[in-house]
Design a protein around this motif. Structure first.
Motif, PDB file in Angstrom:
ATOM      1  N   VAL A  37      41.189 -33.873  14.922  1.00  0.00           N
ATOM      2  CA  VAL A  37      41.624 -33.691  16.204  1.00  0.00           C
ATOM      3  C   VAL A  37      42.818 -34.630  16.526  1.00  0.00           C
ATOM      4  CG1 VAL A  37      41.142 -33.622  18.802  1.00  0.00           C
ATOM      5  CG2 VAL A  37      39.480 -32.747  17.046  1.00  0.00           C
ATOM      6  N   THR A  38      44.022 -33.981  16.815  1.00  0.00           N
ATOM      7  CA  THR A  38      45.345 -34.989  17.019  1.00  0.00           C
ATOM      8  C   THR A  38      45.779 -34.737  18.406  1.00  0.00           C
ATOM      9  OG1 THR A  38      46.777 -33.137  16.562  1.00  0.00           O
ATOM     10  CG2 THR A  38      46.064 -34.497  14.729  1.00  0.00           C
ATOM     11  N   GLY A  39      45.158 -33.876  19.323  1.00  0.00           N
ATOM     12  CA  GLY A  39      45.405 -33.860  20.709  1.00  0.00           C
ATOM     13  C   GLY A  39      44.688 -32.960  21.351  1.00  0.00           C
ATOM     14  N   VAL A  40      44.489 -33.245  22.759  1.00  0.00           N
ATOM     15  CA  VAL A  40      43.481 -32.573  23.503  1.00  0.00           C
ATOM     16  C   VAL A  40      44.415 -32.548  25.059  1.00  0.00           C
ATOM     17  CG1 VAL A  40      41.321 -32.738  24.729  1.00  0.00           C
ATOM     18  CG2 VAL A  40      41.453 -33.907  22.647  1.00  0.00           C
ATOM     19  N   ASP A  41      43.959 -31.160  25.406  1.00  0.00           N
ATOM     20  CA  ASP A  41      44.708 -30.872  26.658  1.00  0.00           C
ATOM     21  C   ASP A  41      43.661 -29.577  27.354  1.00  0.00           C
ATOM     22  OD1 ASP A  41      46.149 -30.428  28.919  1.00  0.00           O
ATOM     23  OD2 ASP A  41      47.831 -29.453  27.938  1.00  0.00           O
ATOM     24  N   ARG A  42      43.035 -30.103  28.448  1.00  0.00           N
ATOM     25  CA  ARG A  42      42.219 -29.228  29.173  1.00  0.00           C
ATOM     26  C   ARG A  42      41.356 -27.915  28.387  1.00  0.00           C
ATOM     27  NH1 ARG A  42      47.389 -28.376  33.122  1.00  0.00           N
ATOM     28  NH2 ARG A  42      48.096 -29.151  31.172  1.00  0.00           N
ATOM     29  N   GLY A  43      40.887 -28.325  27.589  1.00  0.00           N
ATOM     30  CA  GLY A  43      40.181 -27.293  26.815  1.00  0.00           C
ATOM     31  C   GLY A  43      40.804 -26.814  25.731  1.00  0.00           C
ATOM     32  N   ARG A  44      41.811 -26.968  25.358  1.00  0.00           N
ATOM     33  CA  ARG A  44      42.668 -26.660  24.288  1.00  0.00           C
ATOM     34  C   ARG A  44      43.021 -27.913  23.229  1.00  0.00           C
ATOM     35  NH1 ARG A  44      41.105 -22.783  25.509  1.00  0.00           N
ATOM     36  NH2 ARG A  44      42.181 -20.908  26.290  1.00  0.00           N
ATOM     37  N   TYR A  45      42.690 -27.799  21.808  1.00  0.00           N
ATOM     38  CA  TYR A  45      42.749 -28.861  21.065  1.00  0.00           C
ATOM     39  C   TYR A  45      43.614 -28.711  19.879  1.00  0.00           C
ATOM     40  CZ  TYR A  45      38.462 -29.685  23.300  1.00  0.00           C
ATOM     41  OH  TYR A  45      37.542 -30.106  24.271  1.00  0.00           O
ATOM     42  N   ALA A  46      44.575 -29.728  19.468  1.00  0.00           N
ATOM     43  CA  ALA A  46      45.417 -29.564  18.469  1.00  0.00           C
ATOM     44  C   ALA A  46      44.838 -30.071  17.341  1.00  0.00           C
ATOM     45  CB  ALA A  46      46.609 -30.319  18.917  1.00  0.00           C
ATOM     46  N   LEU A  47      44.726 -29.559  16.136  1.00  0.00           N
ATOM     47  CA  LEU A  47      44.206 -30.140  14.810  1.00  0.00           C
ATOM     48  C   LEU A  47      45.061 -30.200  13.689  1.00  0.00           C
ATOM     49  CD1 LEU A  47      41.169 -27.746  15.328  1.00  0.00           C
ATOM     50  CD2 LEU A  47      41.232 -29.892  16.370  1.00  0.00           C
ATOM     51  N   LEU A  48      44.831 -30.939  12.816  1.00  0.00           N
ATOM     52  CA  LEU A  48      45.501 -30.719  11.485  1.00  0.00           C
ATOM     53  C   LEU A  48      44.451 -30.704  10.727  1.00  0.00           C
ATOM     54  CD1 LEU A  48      48.223 -31.278  10.004  1.00  0.00           C
ATOM     55  CD2 LEU A  48      47.573 -33.613   9.610  1.00  0.00           C
ATOM     56  N   MET A  49      44.666 -29.817   9.523  1.00  0.00           N
ATOM     57  CA  MET A  49      43.625 -29.448   8.528  1.00  0.00           C
ATOM     58  C   MET A  49      43.510 -30.543   7.726  1.00  0.00           C
ATOM     59  SD  MET A  49      42.889 -26.480   9.644  1.00  0.00           S
ATOM     60  CE  MET A  49      41.495 -26.146   8.348  1.00  0.00           C
ATOM     61  N   SER A  50      42.299 -30.846   7.174  1.00  0.00           N
ATOM     62  CA  SER A  50      42.199 -32.131   6.383  1.00  0.00           C
ATOM     63  C   SER A  50      42.813 -32.278   5.341  1.00  0.00           C
ATOM     64  CB  SER A  50      40.711 -32.295   5.920  1.00  0.00           C
ATOM     65  OG  SER A  50      39.839 -32.542   7.091  1.00  0.00           O
ATOM     66  N   ASP A  51      43.381 -31.246   4.867  1.00  0.00           N
ATOM     67  CA  ASP A  51      44.018 -31.290   3.653  1.00  0.00           C
ATOM     68  C   ASP A  51      45.610 -31.390   3.980  1.00  0.00           C
ATOM     69  OD1 ASP A  51      44.867 -28.772   4.513  1.00  0.00           O
ATOM     70  OD2 ASP A  51      43.919 -27.712   2.905  1.00  0.00           O
ATOM     71  N   GLY A  52      45.970 -31.376   5.225  1.00  0.00           N
ATOM     72  CA  GLY A  52      47.212 -31.647   5.630  1.00  0.00           C
ATOM     73  C   GLY A  52      48.107 -30.291   5.453  1.00  0.00           C
ATOM     74  N   SER A  53      47.598 -29.387   5.321  1.00  0.00           N
ATOM     75  CA  SER A  53      48.288 -28.096   5.090  1.00  0.00           C
ATOM     76  C   SER A  53      48.906 -27.494   6.103  1.00  0.00           C
ATOM     77  CB  SER A  53      47.263 -27.166   4.366  1.00  0.00           C
ATOM     78  OG  SER A  53      46.338 -26.469   5.052  1.00  0.00           O
ATOM     79  N   ARG A  54      48.332 -27.438   7.464  1.00  0.00           N
ATOM     80  CA  ARG A  54      48.711 -26.711   8.592  1.00  0.00           C
ATOM     81  C   ARG A  54      48.100 -27.339   9.975  1.00  0.00           C
ATOM     82  NH1 ARG A  54      44.979 -24.394   5.891  1.00  0.00           N
ATOM     83  NH2 ARG A  54      43.551 -23.054   7.256  1.00  0.00           N
ATOM     84  N   GLU A  55      48.806 -27.028  11.049  1.00  0.00           N
ATOM     85  CA  GLU A  55      48.273 -27.616  12.286  1.00  0.00           C
ATOM     86  C   GLU A  55      47.652 -26.141  12.826  1.00  0.00           C
ATOM     87  OE1 GLU A  55      51.566 -29.192  14.576  1.00  0.00           O
ATOM     88  OE2 GLU A  55      51.833 -30.877  13.095  1.00  0.00           O
TER      89      GLU A  55
END
Ligand SMILES: Nc1nc2c(ncn2[C@@H]2O[C@H](COP(=O)(O)OP(=O)(O)OP(=O)(O)O)[C@@H](O)[C@H]2O)c(=O)[nH]1
Length: 348
Positions: A37-55
């Motif tokens: 998890v790289t960011g959180v905003d009111r119930g929505r989450y920004a993620l980066l896949m563990s292999d770094g392949s995509r957000e």
């Protein structure tokens, strides 16, 4: 008419609400994928896949209920994990956290909430001048880091404006490591002396940055992560909800696998109310031994505590340098105990 007799196969039973068989087991989601998890905003989450392949953008699956998901969490996701614009994956699991950092409770929210998970280093950014260093935040961070099982790094900025030695000397007795950065004489916006050492300290770790406004934290982040503006884990406009709010934490990946930093804009301190004074004392093993053997029961070890054995212990030192060393240790402990109690710099 069919030629056979009716039997139970012909009975159409529509189960009522109460009799519907319900799976006790939650679905296993064996196909789930791991992300950070790289960011959180009111119930929505920004993620980066563990292999770094995509957000990827995601929401919490209903089955997670009230489980909080915070920056730095490792999560398992299912659904549309393509990361294509307009798609939302679902977070179905939050991995066990190695550390948690809590925000201080305040008037608007009396609950101390976890704001960052899994960080292993707390970096407190303090200017040597403009604004003048305030030790209260540093002291509170020493306690918060110790309690959370994280290392503490003191990053002293603006070394072009003031000498770092007094601050370094003040924190050396606590075992706090220090890095010093400052603007180069040529004044180029992103030319910072000491940046390489900061990079070395951050390499391979998940570090949380905290500091008062104006200390040069953004300047540092921008120098460390040249595309920080784009690399921030902000939640994009899937829902028209817009960017992360200024007080939420954002995880940034440093170039060349140099580790992660989590910036906590607007977070100026961490909650300490849950830290017992004994835990702070335990961080000073020499003093803890003295206190256990010789202090009266219930001693607070504060400077005004009656019969606190730590004062005797300082006085007993054989030589002057030894005495000064003991005194510094006791002063440091007392400063931390006071900072947990919420005393201000001025009060001390
Ligand atoms: N002299 C000097 N000035 C610096 C240095 N680093 C940053 N500054 C200046 O200090 C001011 C504050 O820097 P920022 O990076 O915006 O500080 P910040 O900690 O991010 O502050 P907020 O954005 O309020 O959280 C700016 O005018 C910077 O140019 C430094 O090493 N030396």
């Amino acid at each position: 008419m069919s030629g056979r007799e009716y039997d139970e196969r012909d009975a159409r039973v529509r189960p009522g609400r109460g009799s519907r068989p319900r799976t006790k087991q939650r679905p296993e989601h064996a196909d789930a994928e791991r992300a950070t998890v790289t960011g959180v905003d009111r119930g929505r989450y920004a993620l980066l896949m563990s292999d770094g392949s995509r957000e990827v953008q995601a929401m919490k699956a209903r089955e997670l209920g009230r489980t909080r998901v915070v920056c730095g969490d490792q999560v398992d996701i299912v659904g549309d994990t393509s990361g294509r614009p307009g798609t939302l994956a679902r977070i179905v699991r939050v991995a066990e956290r190695t550390t948690v950092l809590r925000r201080t409770a305040d008037d608007t929210d009396p609950v101390e909430r976890v704001i960052v998970a899994n960080a292993d280093q707390l970096v407190v950014v303090t200017a040597l001048a403009d604004p003048a260093p305030r030790t209260r935040l540093i002291d509170r961070c020493v306690v918060a880091a110790f309690d959370a099982g994280m290392d503490l790094l003191l990053c002293l900025t603006k070394a072009d404006l003031a000498e770092p030695e007094p601050m370094v000397a003040m924190y050396a007795p606590l075992g706090v490591r220090t890095v010093v950065v400052g603007r180069r004489p040529d004044g180029a916006a992103r030319a910072i002396d000491g940046l390489e050492e900061v990079r070395e300290r951050l390499a391979g770790r998940l570090s949380v940055l905290v500091g008062h406004s104006g200390v040069g934290k953004s300047t540092l982040v921008n120098a460390l992560v040249p595309d920080a503006d784009r690399a921030t884990g902000h939640v994009n406009d899937v829902t028209g909800r817009g960017r992360h709010t200024s007080s939420s934490a954002v995880a940034l990946r440093l170039p060349d696998d140099g580790g992660w930093v989590i910036d906590t804009p607007g977070v100026r301190s961490f909650g300490l109310a849950h830290v017992q004074p004994d835990r702070i004392l335990a961080a000073f093993d020499d003093l803890a031994d003295v206190a256990e053997e010789r202090c009266p029961r219930g001693c607070t070890h504060a400077a005004d505590a009656p019969d606190c054995a730590l004062d005797e212990w300082v006085a007993e030192a054989g030589t002057e340098p030894d005495r000064a060393g003991r005194e510094t240790r006791v002063d440091s402990l007392r400063r931390l105990l006071a900072s947990r109690a919420g005393e201000s710099d001025a009060a001390r």
